[in-house]
Design a protein around this motif. Structure first.
Motif, short mmCIF file in Angstrom:
data_model
loop_
_atom_site.label_atom_id
_atom_site.label_comp_id
_atom_site.label_asym_id
_atom_site.label_seq_id
_atom_site.Cartn_x
_atom_site.Cartn_y
_atom_site.Cartn_z
N THR A 45 0.84 -1.20 0.00
CA THR A 45 0.00 0.00 0.00
C THR A 45 0.87 1.25 0.00
O THR A 45 0.59 2.21 -0.71
CB THR A 45 -0.95 -0.01 1.22
N ARG A 46 1.93 1.23 0.76
CA ARG A 46 2.83 2.39 0.79
C ARG A 46 3.49 2.60 -0.57
O ARG A 46 3.59 3.73 -1.06
CB ARG A 46 3.89 2.20 1.87
N GLY A 47 3.93 1.54 -1.21
CA GLY A 47 4.52 1.66 -2.54
C GLY A 47 3.52 2.18 -3.56
O GLY A 47 3.82 3.06 -4.38
N TYR A 48 2.31 1.65 -3.50
CA TYR A 48 1.25 2.08 -4.42
C TYR A 48 0.92 3.55 -4.22
O TYR A 48 0.84 4.32 -5.18
CB TYR A 48 0.01 1.20 -4.20
N LEU A 49 0.74 3.95 -2.97
CA LEU A 49 0.37 5.34 -2.68
C LEU A 49 1.51 6.32 -2.94
O LEU A 49 1.27 7.48 -3.28
CB LEU A 49 -0.13 5.46 -1.24
N THR A 50 2.74 5.86 -2.82
CA THR A 50 3.87 6.71 -3.18
C THR A 50 3.85 6.99 -4.67
O THR A 50 4.06 8.13 -5.11
CB THR A 50 5.20 6.06 -2.76
N ALA A 51 3.55 5.97 -5.47
CA ALA A 51 3.43 6.17 -6.92
C ALA A 51 2.28 7.12 -7.24
O ALA A 51 2.41 8.01 -8.09
CB ALA A 51 3.23 4.83 -7.61
N VAL A 52 1.15 6.96 -6.55
CA VAL A 52 0.00 7.86 -6.77
C VAL A 52 0.38 9.28 -6.41
O VAL A 52 0.03 10.23 -7.13
CB VAL A 52 -1.23 7.38 -5.96
N SER A 53 1.14 9.46 -5.33
CA SER A 53 1.54 10.82 -4.93
C SER A 53 2.48 11.46 -5.96
O SER A 53 2.65 12.67 -5.97
CB SER A 53 2.19 10.81 -3.55
N VAL A 96 5.25 -0.44 13.13
CA VAL A 96 3.98 -0.37 12.42
C VAL A 96 3.18 0.85 12.87
O VAL A 96 2.58 1.54 12.04
CB VAL A 96 3.17 -1.67 12.62
N ALA A 97 3.20 1.16 14.16
CA ALA A 97 2.47 2.33 14.66
C ALA A 97 3.01 3.63 14.07
O ALA A 97 2.28 4.62 13.98
CB ALA A 97 2.53 2.38 16.19
N SER A 98 4.25 3.63 13.66
CA SER A 98 4.81 4.84 13.05
C SER A 98 4.52 4.90 11.56
O SER A 98 4.50 5.99 10.98
CB SER A 98 6.31 4.92 13.30
N ARG A 99 4.28 3.76 10.92
CA ARG A 99 4.05 3.74 9.47
C ARG A 99 2.59 3.88 9.07
O ARG A 99 2.29 4.52 8.06
CB ARG A 99 4.58 2.44 8.88
N LEU A 100 1.69 3.27 9.82
CA LEU A 100 0.28 3.26 9.40
C LEU A 100 -0.32 4.65 9.25
O LEU A 100 -1.02 4.91 8.27
CB LEU A 100 -0.55 2.39 10.35
N PRO A 101 -0.07 5.58 10.18
CA PRO A 101 -0.62 6.93 9.97
C PRO A 101 -0.07 7.61 8.70
O PRO A 101 -0.80 8.34 8.02
CB PRO A 101 -0.19 7.70 11.23
N LEU A 102 1.18 7.34 8.37
CA LEU A 102 1.75 7.91 7.15
C LEU A 102 1.08 7.35 5.90
O LEU A 102 0.79 8.07 4.95
CB LEU A 102 3.25 7.66 7.09
N ILE A 103 0.82 6.04 5.90
CA ILE A 103 0.15 5.40 4.77
C ILE A 103 -1.25 5.97 4.59
O ILE A 103 -1.66 6.33 3.49
CB ILE A 103 0.11 3.87 4.96
N GLU A 104 -1.99 6.06 5.69
CA GLU A 104 -3.36 6.57 5.59
C GLU A 104 -3.37 8.05 5.22
O GLU A 104 -4.27 8.51 4.52
CB GLU A 104 -4.12 6.31 6.88
N HIS A 105 -2.37 8.78 5.65
CA HIS A 105 -2.28 10.20 5.26
C HIS A 105 -2.06 10.31 3.74
O HIS A 105 -2.67 11.16 3.09
CB HIS A 105 -1.17 10.90 6.03
N LEU A 106 -1.22 9.46 3.18
CA LEU A 106 -1.04 9.43 1.73
C LEU A 106 -2.35 9.11 1.03
O LEU A 106 -2.69 9.70 -0.01
CB LEU A 106 0.01 8.39 1.34
N TYR A 107 -3.10 8.16 1.57
CA TYR A 107 -4.39 7.76 0.99
C TYR A 107 -5.38 8.93 1.02
O TYR A 107 -6.02 9.23 0.03
CB TYR A 107 -4.92 6.56 1.77
N GLU A 108 -5.49 9.57 2.17
CA GLU A 108 -6.43 10.69 2.30
C GLU A 108 -6.03 11.87 1.43
O GLU A 108 -6.87 12.53 0.83
CB GLU A 108 -6.52 11.11 3.77
#
Length: 137
Positions: A45-53, A96-108
Motif C-alpha cells: 500500500t505504501r509503494g502504491y500510494l507513493t506512486a500515486v503521490s 507499524v504504529a509509526s508507518r500506518l498513519p503515514l500510509i493513511e495520510h497518503l491515501y487521504e
C-alpha cells in the motif's frame, strides 16, 4: 503498481491459509482476522500510494480500499493508557504504529481527499510511541 496492490488484496482475501478449504465449523483465530500482514499490506500500500503521490492514477481502487480499510481497522486500545492505540498483533508494534498513519495520510491526501483522521487515528498511535520511547521498552 497494479501487481503490488492486487497481491496484497489477494493475500488477505485467502484466509485461513492452511492449504485447505475453510469449513463453517472452523473458527479463525482473532490474530488471523486482525493481522494486516505487513509485507502484503503496508509495504504494498505504501509503494502504491507513493506512486500515486507522484502522479500515477490509482487504477485498482477496490483493492486499495480493501487494504486501507484493513489498516484503519487494525488499531487497538492500549489498556490503562487513555487515548493510546497500538498494533497488538505484531512483534514490531512500534514500527507499524509509526508507518500506518503515514500510509493513511497518503491515501487521504492523494486518493479520497478526506480530512486526515488526526484525533481518531494519528494521535493515538503517536501517544503509544511517546510511551514506548519514554520507557525504553
Amino acid at each position: 503498481m497494479d501487481f503490488l496492490i492486487n497481491m496484497g488484496d489477494s493475500w488477505l482475501s485467502n484466509t485461513p491459509r492452511r492449504g485447505a478449504i475453510a469449513l463453517r465449523t472452523t473458527m479463525n483465530h482473532g490474530d488471523t482476522q486482525q493481522c494486516i500482514a505487513c509485507h502484503p499490506t503496508q509495504f504494498t500500500t505504501r509503494g502504491y500510494l507513493t506512486a500515486v503521490s507522484h502522479g500515477y492514477a490509482p487504477t485498482q481502487r477496490p483493492a486499495l480500499e480493501f487494504l486501507t480499510d484493513r489498516i484503519y481497522n487494525n488499531q487497538r486500545p492500549l489498556y490503562g493508557e487513555p487515548g493510546t492505540d497500538w498494533v497488538r498483533v505484531i512483534y514490531s508494534a512500534r514500527t507499524v504504529a509509526s508507518r500506518l498513519p503515514l500510509i493513511e495520510h497518503l491515501y487521504e491526501t492523494n486518493v479520497t481527499h478526506d480530512a486526515p483522521r488526526i484525533d481518531s487515528f494519528e494521535v493515538p498511535y503517536a501517544n503509544f510511541l511517546k510511551i514506548h520511547y519514554k520507557t525504553g521498552r
